[in-house]
Design an enzyme around this catalytic site. Structure first.
Site: not given
Length: 182
Positions: A43, A91
């Site tokens: 990711s 993230k």
């Protein structure tokens, strides 16, 4: 011979008592200041794990820098997953409170990030479980800010905050554009 045994016993006692002091102090320091974490998954590619699972990055997560919720656009943060509190996800902060974000597949095309929240996304869109799935994230879920890649040695570096141009907020909370235009 007896003197050596007494010396050895004293040395051992000093070592054991030092150990029982050092371990809790070390654990407390690591819990409050920083710790290391292995980044798994795709990711955050290409920023983290550019080679995939064959050589996962290990990052230093600075806990001290987020203790007062001082998180900025572009920071890479470790967050307790809003869907599974047993899992931590890593993230990039795309938007902070008050920012207007154009989402990538969220239920609303545009979102104003509420007070006390962040908009977080993985760098590898389409391979990321992020705010585009679950919406804005509470600042209280932020666990640390990734400050350095410490493994593998060939990737040792400081992590600089950055937001890709196409993912910058449309407007800041005060109505100004990201570039400072009104």
């Amino acid at each position: 011979m007896m003197a050596q045994t007494g010396f050895g016993r004293r040395y051992f006692k000093a070592f054991v008592s030092g150990f029982f002091v050092a371990v809790p102090v070390t654990v407390t320091v690591l819990d409050r200041l920083a710790y290391v974490a292995r980044v798994e998954g795709a990711s955050m590619q290409p920023s983290l794990n550019p080679d995939g699972e064959s050589s996962p990055d290990v990052v230093l997560l600075n806990r001290w820098s987020v203790r007062n919720y001082q998180v900025h656009r572009g920071d890479i943060v470790s967050v307790l997953s809003p869907k599974d509190p047993q899992q931590k996800i890593i993230k990039r902060v795309i938007g902070i409170e008050g920012d207007f974000i154009k989402t990538l597949g969220y239920k609303n095309r545009y979102v104003r990030v509420p007070d006390g929240h962040l908009w977080i996304e993985g760098d590898h869109h389409g391979h990321s479980f992020d705010s585009n799935t679950f919406g804005p994230v509470s600042l209280g879920l932020v666990h640390g800010r990734a400050s350095h890649i410490i493994w593998p040695p060939s990737r040792w570096q400081r992590i600089e905050p950055s937001v890709p141009l196409e993912r910058r907020p449309l407007l800041n909370w005060d109505g100004a554009t990201e570039d400072g235009d009104d």
